[in-house]
Design an enzyme around this catalytic site. Sequence first.
Site, mmCIF file in Angstrom:
data_model
loop_
_atom_site.group_PDB
_atom_site.id
_atom_site.type_symbol
_atom_site.label_atom_id
_atom_site.label_comp_id
_atom_site.label_asym_id
_atom_site.label_seq_id
_atom_site.Cartn_x
_atom_site.Cartn_y
_atom_site.Cartn_z
ATOM 1 N N CYS A 154 0.885 -1.169 0.000
ATOM 2 C CA CYS A 154 0.000 0.000 0.000
ATOM 3 C C CYS A 154 0.921 1.216 0.000
ATOM 4 C CB CYS A 154 -1.002 -0.037 1.154
ATOM 5 S SG CYS A 154 -0.329 0.200 2.800
ATOM 6 N N THR B 28 2.153 3.179 2.506
ATOM 7 C CA THR B 28 3.215 3.098 3.525
ATOM 8 C C THR B 28 3.466 1.675 4.035
ATOM 9 O OG1 THR B 28 1.573 3.389 5.247
ATOM 10 C CG2 THR B 28 2.641 5.397 4.418
ATOM 11 N N GLY B 29 2.581 0.759 3.710
ATOM 12 C CA GLY B 29 2.624 -0.590 4.277
ATOM 13 C C GLY B 29 1.841 -0.672 5.578
ATOM 14 N N GLY C 272 -1.254 0.636 6.576
ATOM 15 C CA GLY C 272 -2.679 0.278 6.506
ATOM 16 C C GLY C 272 -2.848 -1.216 6.263
ATOM 17 N N HIS D 58 12.057 -15.089 13.888
ATOM 18 C CA HIS D 58 11.691 -14.953 15.309
ATOM 19 C C HIS D 58 10.188 -14.950 15.542
ATOM 20 C CE1 HIS D 58 15.706 -13.083 16.904
ATOM 21 N NE2 HIS D 58 15.906 -14.094 16.062
HETATM 22 O O1 LIG Z 1 -4.645 7.234 -1.833
HETATM 23 P P1 LIG Z 1 -4.967 7.709 -0.464
HETATM 24 O O2 LIG Z 1 -6.365 7.334 -0.060
HETATM 25 O O3 LIG Z 1 -4.648 9.167 -0.261
HETATM 26 O O4 LIG Z 1 -3.992 6.994 0.562
HETATM 27 C C1 LIG Z 1 -4.084 5.617 0.778
HETATM 28 C C2 LIG Z 1 -2.885 5.132 1.548
HETATM 29 O O5 LIG Z 1 -2.839 5.723 2.824
HETATM 30 C C3 LIG Z 1 -2.683 4.720 3.814
HETATM 31 O O6 LIG Z 1 -3.916 4.526 4.437
HETATM 32 C C4 LIG Z 1 -2.286 3.468 3.087
HETATM 33 O O7 LIG Z 1 -0.889 3.433 2.972
HETATM 34 C C5 LIG Z 1 -2.914 3.660 1.735
HETATM 35 O O8 LIG Z 1 -2.179 3.018 0.713
#
Ligand SMILES: O=P(O)(O)OC[C@H]1O[C@@H](O)[C@H](O)[C@@H]1O
Length: 156
Positions: free
Chosen positions: A65, A67-68, A70, A98
């Site tokens: 996604c 940032t990874g 979500g 681990h």
């Molecule tokens: O495209 P928008 O909705 O601005 O951002 C979505 C991203 O924001 C975060 O929740 C996640 O990383 C997701 O990929």
Amino acid sequence: MKIALGSDHCGYELKVSLLPYFERMGYEVSDFGCHSTEPVDFPDIAQQVCDGVRKGSHKRGIMFCGTGVGAAIAANKIPGIRAAVCHDVHSAHQCVEHDDVNIMCIGAKIVGPWLVEDLIQAFISATFSSEKPFRRRVKKLHEMEIQYAMELMNKG
Ligand SMILES: O=P(O)(O)OC[C@H]1O[C@@H](O)[C@H](O)[C@@H]1O
């Protein structure tokens, strides 16, 4: 090892750019979506990817996604799933060794195309340790899932 892949719209292009890499490396992958840059909600995709892993058709999953984060939050809601955001190679293998992580989450807006291949290689090549403390901790994670689910049921 069969790998479940998934992304939201932010991770779509990085995921697709890696398909030749998976093929070259001989990794069998299933892409559980999304299939374009049209906005989607990462929890919907996380459920599909994690179902593949939870039900045993896929050994591990990789989600992309923005940032990874979500993707990892969503995946960790699902019993039997241990997801981690990995943006360094050490974490990408140690989280399996681990903590028996089965879903690696990558921020497509954070990592570059070279690092991502190293992260995937480290994650896929790693195996869970047979050492007792690690097994005990993962068992405790499983017990926590049951404990909190029971609490919810008893409230209902
Ligand atoms: O495209 P928008 O909705 O601005 O951002 C979505 C991203 O924001 C975060 O929740 C996640 O990383 C997701 O990929």
